[in-house]
Design a protein around this motif. Structure first.
Motif, PDB file in Angstrom:
ATOM      1  N   SER A 171       0.584  -1.218  -0.056  1.00 53.19           N
ATOM      2  CA  SER A 171      -0.076   0.123  -0.096  1.00 53.19           C
ATOM      3  C   SER A 171       0.800   1.251  -0.056  1.00 53.19           C
ATOM      4  O   SER A 171       0.528   2.339  -0.688  1.00 53.19           O
ATOM      5  N   VAL A 172       2.028   1.228   0.684  1.00 50.22           N
ATOM      6  CA  VAL A 172       2.981   2.317   0.818  1.00 50.22           C
ATOM      7  C   VAL A 172       3.545   2.708  -0.851  1.00 50.22           C
ATOM      8  O   VAL A 172       3.475   3.703  -1.161  1.00 50.22           O
ATOM      9  N   PHE A 173       3.734   1.611  -1.400  1.00 52.31           N
ATOM     10  CA  PHE A 173       4.411   1.670  -2.797  1.00 52.31           C
ATOM     11  C   PHE A 173       3.058   2.302  -3.822  1.00 52.31           C
ATOM     12  O   PHE A 173       3.521   2.927  -4.694  1.00 52.31           O
ATOM     13  N   GLU A 174       1.678   1.515  -3.518  1.00 55.57           N
ATOM     14  CA  GLU A 174       0.844   2.125  -4.208  1.00 55.57           C
ATOM     15  C   GLU A 174       0.523   3.647  -4.135  1.00 55.57           C
ATOM     16  O   GLU A 174       0.079   4.332  -4.998  1.00 55.57           O
ATOM     17  N   GLU A 175       0.383   3.961  -2.948  1.00 55.54           N
ATOM     18  CA  GLU A 175       0.204   5.386  -2.679  1.00 55.54           C
ATOM     19  C   GLU A 175       1.410   6.428  -3.145  1.00 55.54           C
ATOM     20  O   GLU A 175       1.103   7.302  -3.756  1.00 55.54           O
ATOM     21  N   ASP A 176       2.588   6.113  -3.205  1.00 56.48           N
ATOM     22  CA  ASP A 176       3.698   6.777  -3.807  1.00 56.48           C
ATOM     23  C   ASP A 176       3.551   6.706  -5.307  1.00 56.48           C
ATOM     24  O   ASP A 176       3.818   7.699  -5.909  1.00 56.48           O
ATOM     25  N   ALA A 177       3.201   5.672  -5.836  1.00 58.48           N
ATOM     26  CA  ALA A 177       2.831   5.700  -7.615  1.00 58.48           C
ATOM     27  C   ALA A 177       1.565   6.636  -7.796  1.00 58.48           C
ATOM     28  O   ALA A 177       1.724   7.515  -8.815  1.00 58.48           O
ATOM     29  N   ALA A 178       0.712   6.626  -6.883  1.00 56.63           N
ATOM     30  CA  ALA A 178      -0.274   7.525  -7.177  1.00 56.63           C
ATOM     31  C   ALA A 178      -0.083   9.122  -6.928  1.00 56.63           C
ATOM     32  O   ALA A 178      -0.496   9.896  -8.093  1.00 56.63           O
ATOM     33  N   ASN A 179       0.888   9.388  -5.962  1.00 55.06           N
ATOM     34  CA  ASN A 179       1.376  10.983  -5.921  1.00 55.06           C
ATOM     35  C   ASN A 179       2.146  11.128  -7.051  1.00 55.06           C
ATOM     36  O   ASN A 179       2.164  12.256  -7.584  1.00 55.06           O
ATOM     37  N   LEU A 180       2.985   9.936  -7.727  1.00 56.52           N
ATOM     38  CA  LEU A 180       3.868  10.270  -8.869  1.00 56.52           C
ATOM     39  C   LEU A 180       2.863  10.488  -9.975  1.00 56.52           C
ATOM     40  O   LEU A 180       3.374  11.543 -10.818  1.00 56.52           O
ATOM     41  N   THR A 181       1.874   9.908 -10.164  1.00 55.16           N
ATOM     42  CA  THR A 181       1.013  10.114 -11.191  1.00 55.16           C
ATOM     43  C   THR A 181       0.401  11.615 -11.193  1.00 55.16           C
ATOM     44  O   THR A 181       0.491  12.261 -12.209  1.00 55.16           O
ATOM     45  N   ASP A 182       0.014  12.046 -10.230  1.00 56.11           N
ATOM     46  CA  ASP A 182      -0.449  13.344 -10.166  1.00 56.11           C
ATOM     47  C   ASP A 182       0.593  14.450 -10.313  1.00 56.11           C
ATOM     48  O   ASP A 182       0.283  15.320 -11.054  1.00 56.11           O
ATOM     49  N   TYR A 183       1.726  14.288  -9.921  1.00 53.80           N
ATOM     50  CA  TYR A 183       2.774  15.207  -9.898  1.00 53.80           C
ATOM     51  C   TYR A 183       3.168  15.055 -11.606  1.00 53.80           C
ATOM     52  O   TYR A 183       3.584  16.326 -12.033  1.00 53.80           O
ATOM     53  N   THR A 184       3.221  13.985 -12.131  1.00 50.05           N
ATOM     54  CA  THR A 184       3.705  14.004 -13.367  1.00 50.05           C
ATOM     55  C   THR A 184       2.707  14.670 -14.264  1.00 50.05           C
ATOM     56  O   THR A 184       3.248  15.408 -15.129  1.00 50.05           O
ATOM     57  N   ASN A 185       1.550  14.672 -14.072  1.00 51.00           N
ATOM     58  CA  ASN A 185       0.400  15.226 -14.887  1.00 51.00           C
ATOM     59  C   ASN A 185       0.699  16.839 -14.575  1.00 51.00           C
ATOM     60  O   ASN A 185       0.484  17.504 -15.880  1.00 51.00           O
TER      61      ASN A 185
END
Length: 671
Positions: free
Chosen positions: A25-39
């Motif tokens: 879940s920590v990795f998934e949360e980090d991936a979600a934040n990365l997706t938002d920042y990348t956009n």
């Protein structure tokens, strides 16, 4: 919270323990934040790329616009040659810079925007897809385990148990494979995101460095001297502008320091100029808006040659409103307004009523229109002629010692042809010295500027022994014998200027003095309007006839005319002196019984030369004298051409045109 590790252990994927799930879940949360920042980062970079692309398009348009300056043809573009050449060089430089901007935009697209888009579409989208697959596999495994857990213990079915065991094994293997792929992608994402964040900025920075290097080469090699020269030009222009601004500031201060009377109407400090032949300014013009309603519009009027022009606000040029040649102008009272005057064309139709802003403007406009109507502007030196006429008006209030002092040389009274001065008495004209003005005309003598025909006179005029003349010029069969036997009948278009009583009738100077006083009085009192009449010269009398109604306004017996002369400077002016009673009523008069004879001087302005009228009057007197001697009359008629009916004399082309005896339709006029 459990300790955060930098990667997921693949060995823990099969057990799928809560600790592994928590770390996942920590990795998934980090991936979600990365997706938002990348956009968000991609939007910013796309904005920078768009701005750079727009910069290229804008510089291209700027280059074209700089070249268009020369094509605008500015009305005040005198002295812009240096600016035009400089802008052309700038346009070339901007075009070169435009190529650099376009190249920079392409490099940003390739090295900044594209890598980040690729990271988002490939890596982040893969994480999202694997997460969905992992979730499905987990759900299938949980469902298979629920079925297996529900197997009955008492009635155990080996076949069903074997099937469920196989299903559990299949779903567990599928979940294990999905979790391994998902864990590997999440672990790799920690490295890919670092590259994805640095690579676009590296490309952006390298593109900017290359852009500045090429720009520096362009500026250092080609633009150093050019920019320094342009800088010097702008500094010089700035110095000139500062000097002009200071001069305008001083001028503005001086203009604002004037007295408040400058802004007030009817407070003009300058005297009235009556010798103008050009005038311009704002006037109010009266326009009819209905049958009985009117409106006043404030427009800008100016004179151009012999025309009155008008230019509305916002118009590029003015248009002609009225032809002022031979027009009349007079002051009028209109709608309880100040300073109104009326301009009437020679036809008498379509008169124009105008209003000036002040008394000075009002009088100058009237004088200017009057000067133009006399066609002074057509002379070689119109300003001098106007000034001379103005001086003549001023001299009217100053006594003149003699007529000879006012002009050089005395006229020849014995001239008997057109261009001369005619008189019935020559002895007194050849005297050595001229009389004083007081001997010619009494000081303070009133002047009559119009011939007013009473109503009774209008009804009874032209009646001779109870017989009436047809107002259209046709004579009755039994009209007077004197009219039928008239050997001369000539008509001239004239305008009556004025008449006044004089003290003598045997001196031609009285005519010139009367002309001077009549013209001066008209100028001083702003009386410019005159009425056109027809002056009929016959071998028996003179008649002043209204051309519209054919009514005789005034008549003189030829024997009563003792002097007539034309002005030497203004050939259109002529005057005559009549011996008799009071002529102010519009008719003739007799000598005072038992007293001194009275004399009246009449001044006219003709459409032709005044000498022609004087010559015709002299010829009429010759015919009158010749009637007393039949032989002399026959000799005179022998030398004079007649009309076809043998009745009227034909004057030569210098004197006038032929007038037949059928009426007054072909009366001579050179207006």
């Amino acid at each position: 919270m459990p300790a955060v590790h930098h990667k997921l252990l693949l060995e823990d994927a099969l057990q799928d323990s809560p600790q592994t799930r928590s770390l996942l879940s920590v990795f998934e949360e980090d991936a979600a934040n990365l997706t938002d920042y990348t956009n968000q980062l991609l939007q910013s970079m796309q904005r920078v790329f768009g701005a750079q692309s727009e910069m290229g398009l804008a510089t291209e348009q700027l280059s074209r616009q700089l070249l268009d300056y020369e094509k605008k043809n500015f009305a005040l573009g005198k002295g812009d040659e240096e600016v035009v050449s400089t802008l052309q060089k700038f346009a070339k430089t901007v075009e070169e810079l435009n190529s650099l901007h376009l190249e920079l935009a392409n490099q940003m697209a390739d090295t900044m925007v594209f890598p980040l888009i690729q990271f988002r579409e490939k890596d982040l989208t893969e994480i999202s897809t694997l997460k969905e697959i992992y979730g499905i596999a987990t759900d299938e495994h949980e469902a298979a385990m629920v079925k297996y857990s529900r197997l009955p213990k008492k009635r155990e079915n080996e076949k069903l148990k074997a099937d469920l065991v196989k299903e559990v094994a299949y779903t567990r293997r599928k979940q294990h494979q999905a979790s391994l792929q998902y864990y590997c992608a999440l672990n790799a994402l920690q490295y890919r995101k670092r590259v994805a964040m640095l690579e676009p900025m590296l490309g952006y920075t390298q593109a900017q460095v290359l852009f500045f290097k090429k720009g520096l080469e362009l500026v250092s090699k080609k633009l150093d001297n050019f920019l320094s020269s342009v800088s010097n030009v702008t500094q010089n222009i700035q110095v000139q502008m500062d000097a002009e601004a200071e001069a305008m500031r001083v001028s503005q201060k001086e203009l604002l320091s004037v007295d408040d009377s400058v802004y007030m109407l009817d407070k003009d400090a300058e005297p009235i100029n009556r010798a103008l032949i050009q005038k311009a300014g704002f006037l109010n013009i009266r326009n009819k808006t209905g049958l009985v309603t009117t409106a006043w519009d404030r427009l800008y009027f100016f004179t151009q040659g012999g025309n009155l022009m008008c230019q509305p606000r916002g118009a590029v040029a003015g248009g002609m409103v009225l032809d002022l040649d031979n027009s009349s102008v007079m002051a009028i009272e209109c709608e309880d307004r100040h300073y109104c005057f009326q301009i009437t064309p020679p036809s008498g139709k379509a008169s124009m009523i105008l209003q000036a802003e002040s008394k000075k403007e009002y009088e100058e406009w009237i004088c200017t229109v009057n000067n133009i109507s006399r066609q002074i502007y057509l002379t070689d030196n119109p300003e001098a002629v106007a000034i001379r006429l103005n001086q003549t008006a001023i001299q009217a209030v100053t006594p003149v010692t003699s007529f000879e002092k006012r002009q050089e040389g005395a006229p020849d009274p014995d001239r008997a042809k057109p261009g001369g001065v005619y008189s019935t008495s020559t002895a007194s004209q050849k005297s050595g010295s001229g009389p004083e003005p007081e001997d010619l005309i009494a000081p303070g003598t009133p002047i009559q500027f119009d011939i007013v025909l009473p109503a009774s006179e209008f009804q009874d005029q032209n009646r001779v022994d109870g017989k009436r003349t047809n107002p259209f010029g046709e004579m009755d069969d039994d009209c007077s014998h004197e009219s039928d036997d008239s050997l001369l009948q000539q008509v001239f278009a004239v305008r009556f200027l004025g008449s006044m009583a004089v003290r003598c009738g045997d001196n031609q100077e009285v005519i010139y003095e009367a002309m001077r006083q009549v013209l001066a009085a008209r100028a001083i009192h702003n009386i410019f309007r005159t009425t056109e009449s027809h002056l009929m010269v016959t071998s028996s009398d003179l008649r002043l006839i209204d051309p519209q109604t054919q009514v005789t306004r005034i008549s003189f017996r030829l024997g009563e005319v003792c002097q007539f002369a034309a002005h030497q400077e203004n050939s259109r002016l002529m005057g005559l002196v009549v011996e008799g009673g009071d002529w102010s009523g519009g008719g003739g008069g007799d000598d005072d019984e038992g007293g001194e004879p009275s004399f009246s001087a009449f001044v006219f302005e003709s459409n032709t030369e005044g000498e022609k009228i004087c010559y015709t009057m002299s010829l009429a007197k010759d015919i009158t004298e010749a009637k007393k001697d039949p032989a002399a009359l026959a000799q005179l008629m022998k030398n004079m051409p007649l009309t076809n009916d043998g009745k009227f004399l034909l004057l030569d082309a210098e004197s006038s045109d032929t007038v037949d005896g059928d009426g007054l339709e072909d009366l001579e006029s050179e207006a």
